[in-house]
Design a protein around this motif. Sequence first.
Motif, mmCIF file in Angstrom:
data_model
loop_
_atom_site.group_PDB
_atom_site.id
_atom_site.type_symbol
_atom_site.label_atom_id
_atom_site.label_comp_id
_atom_site.label_asym_id
_atom_site.label_seq_id
_atom_site.Cartn_x
_atom_site.Cartn_y
_atom_site.Cartn_z
ATOM 1 N N ASP A 1 0.270 12.569 2.499
ATOM 2 C CA ASP A 1 0.670 12.769 3.894
ATOM 3 C C ASP A 1 0.719 11.451 4.653
ATOM 4 O O ASP A 1 1.575 11.259 5.526
ATOM 5 N N GLY A 2 -0.216 10.548 4.345
ATOM 6 C CA GLY A 2 -0.198 9.245 4.983
ATOM 7 C C GLY A 2 1.094 8.507 4.680
ATOM 8 O O GLY A 2 1.723 7.933 5.579
ATOM 9 N N THR A 3 1.474 8.535 3.437
ATOM 10 C CA THR A 3 2.720 7.893 3.038
ATOM 11 C C THR A 3 3.900 8.510 3.771
ATOM 12 O O THR A 3 4.792 7.809 4.260
ATOM 13 N N LEU A 4 3.899 9.821 3.854
ATOM 14 C CA LEU A 4 4.988 10.519 4.522
ATOM 15 C C LEU A 4 5.069 10.161 5.992
ATOM 16 O O LEU A 4 6.155 9.928 6.526
ATOM 17 N N TYR A 5 3.907 10.107 6.632
ATOM 18 C CA TYR A 5 3.885 9.819 8.060
ATOM 19 C C TYR A 5 4.529 8.471 8.352
ATOM 20 O O TYR A 5 5.185 8.293 9.377
ATOM 21 N N GLY B 1 15.277 6.736 -0.729
ATOM 22 C CA GLY B 1 15.401 7.044 -2.160
ATOM 23 C C GLY B 1 14.064 6.979 -2.874
ATOM 24 O O GLY B 1 13.723 7.857 -3.677
ATOM 25 N N ALA B 2 13.255 5.965 -2.543
ATOM 26 C CA ALA B 2 11.949 5.818 -3.173
ATOM 27 C C ALA B 2 11.092 7.053 -2.914
ATOM 28 O O ALA B 2 10.366 7.517 -3.792
ATOM 29 N N LEU B 3 11.227 7.585 -1.712
ATOM 30 C CA LEU B 3 10.432 8.741 -1.324
ATOM 31 C C LEU B 3 10.854 9.997 -2.094
ATOM 32 O O LEU B 3 10.008 10.706 -2.659
ATOM 33 N N ASP C 1 12.507 10.122 -4.879
ATOM 34 C CA ASP C 1 12.165 9.889 -6.286
ATOM 35 C C ASP C 1 10.709 10.221 -6.555
ATOM 36 O O ASP C 1 10.367 10.909 -7.515
ATOM 37 N N SER C 2 9.867 9.707 -5.668
ATOM 38 C CA SER C 2 8.443 9.926 -5.818
ATOM 39 C C SER C 2 8.113 11.413 -5.760
ATOM 40 O O SER C 2 7.293 11.918 -6.545
ATOM 41 N N LEU C 3 8.787 12.120 -4.868
ATOM 42 C CA LEU C 3 8.538 13.563 -4.766
ATOM 43 C C LEU C 3 8.992 14.292 -6.022
ATOM 44 O O LEU C 3 8.332 15.235 -6.462
ATOM 45 N N SER C 4 10.093 13.852 -6.628
ATOM 46 C CA SER C 4 10.502 14.591 -7.822
ATOM 47 C C SER C 4 9.599 14.258 -9.006
ATOM 48 O O SER C 4 9.338 15.124 -9.847
ATOM 49 N N ARG C 5 9.080 13.033 -9.036
ATOM 50 C CA ARG C 5 8.037 12.738 -10.043
ATOM 51 C C ARG C 5 6.828 13.634 -9.809
ATOM 52 O O ARG C 5 6.234 14.164 -10.750
ATOM 53 N N LEU D 1 0.828 -1.211 0.000
ATOM 54 C CA LEU D 1 0.000 0.000 0.000
ATOM 55 C C LEU D 1 0.863 1.262 0.000
ATOM 56 O O LEU D 1 0.540 2.249 -0.652
ATOM 57 N N LEU D 2 1.960 1.187 0.729
ATOM 58 C CA LEU D 2 2.845 2.338 0.820
ATOM 59 C C LEU D 2 3.421 2.661 -0.562
ATOM 60 O O LEU D 2 3.424 3.822 -0.999
ATOM 61 N N GLN D 3 3.876 1.624 -1.254
ATOM 62 C CA GLN D 3 4.368 1.797 -2.624
ATOM 63 C C GLN D 3 3.281 2.378 -3.513
ATOM 64 O O GLN D 3 3.510 3.303 -4.285
ATOM 65 N N GLN D 4 2.089 1.803 -3.358
ATOM 66 C CA GLN D 4 0.970 2.176 -4.201
ATOM 67 C C GLN D 4 0.581 3.634 -4.039
ATOM 68 O O GLN D 4 0.347 4.345 -5.011
ATOM 69 N N THR D 5 0.540 4.088 -2.789
ATOM 70 C CA THR D 5 0.081 5.452 -2.537
ATOM 71 C C THR D 5 1.133 6.478 -2.949
ATOM 72 O O THR D 5 0.825 7.660 -3.048
#
Lengths: 183, 183
Positions: B98-102, B110-112, B114-118, A82-86
């Motif tokens: 925000d849920g993902t961030l929390y 890195g995944a995070l 990356d996701s933010l720059s996307r 879910l974390l990946q997904q969101t």
Amino acid sequence: MIPLYILGLLMRFGPQHGYRIKKLMEEQLEDFTQIKLPTVYYHLEKMEAAGLITAQRDKQGERTEKTVYLVSNGGIDKFKELLQQTLQIQYRPTFDIDGTLYFSDSLDRGALTDSLSRHVSSLKKTLDELELHRNATMVHIPEDCKISANIIFEHHILHYQAELTWAEQAWKLLKEDEAYGKS
Amino acid sequence: MIPLYILGLLMRFGPQHGYRIKKLMEEQLEDFTQIKLPTVYYHLEKMEAAGLITAQRDKQGERTEKTVYLVSNGGIDKFKELLQQTLQIQYRPTFDIDGTLYFSDSLDRGALTDSLSRHVSSLKKTLDELELHRNATMVHIPEDCKISANIIFEHHILHYQAELTWAEQAWKLLKEDEAYGKS
DNA sequence: ATAATAATAGTCAGTACTGACTAAAGTGAA
DNA sequence: TTCACTTTAGTCAGTACTGACTATTATTAT
């Protein structure tokens, strides 16, 4: 998102009753979810049926027993999934007030500008409260989550500020148009 | 909000099929509602039962007949009532990310980032498209609604910009923290 | 003319959500 | 110690929403 929150909170704070999960959501996530208690129970039941969590009857002495949930192995996998997904989710907001604006020709112009200035005051108040709330909340946040918690608060603050900027600008435009329309 | 939109559109553009109402929503309201077609029909039925609109079977020649809806007197009153009511609505956003961030401590850093720059690129693209879309849409908007339509576009643009600012800032903070954590 | 494709106009069953309710346990104040 | 009030822990029935489906009419390409 709710199963993600539930799994994450159960993993972070250990097995909990549905009610305590809801309390944790308020304490920890208050400003970014507004889920209701029955919704928590709804998801707990679904998640148990899906094998993501396990229910345990929690009986102490003569009290009526309560249900405590804990994350199963499948739940841990699901949480990561879910974390990946969101991470993929797009930002695409809708604003209820836009509907009112679109049909605002059916509305008394004064009512609209009044409403916008109420909106402005309300936003200013909320921004102040948000600052206070940040300080109050930070106490409850585990040390290693403080960076992300702060980023989340920034997120809200920036959007409230954008809303404020917009409302002030809209108010001005409508006032100008009103003056022009009268001349 | 949907009954408000339906009533408003039926009043502004005259009696329509459910399908046409949905098309009008896309044309006129695309950027501030993402309602689906079955939901439109759902509300049309409810609103007919409540006497806000009247269904008329529209049979031309040998074709299978279709249902056209028109606003009744009760519907006009309800529209005004809803308009007043929606003026009271508070701005209170939630952001899935925000849920993902929390819970991002469970996530590869890195995944995070990356996701933010996307997210950042996606927002830049959306902002460009929104500008184009504004021009394309304005053509379909009745003259006396153009001011409010523009205010609505501004609304979206300001929030997309806020989101962009936030994402860039968050990316930077996480990168800094990453560098610090390593040292 | 005709086959393929897109647009129009829906239906329906299943999922998600929550207001309003119940009921026990704890708390504090007179 | 008992009455009122709050917190904890849930249930349930009803509302809202939509994915996946059907079926007809229009358009376009061959």
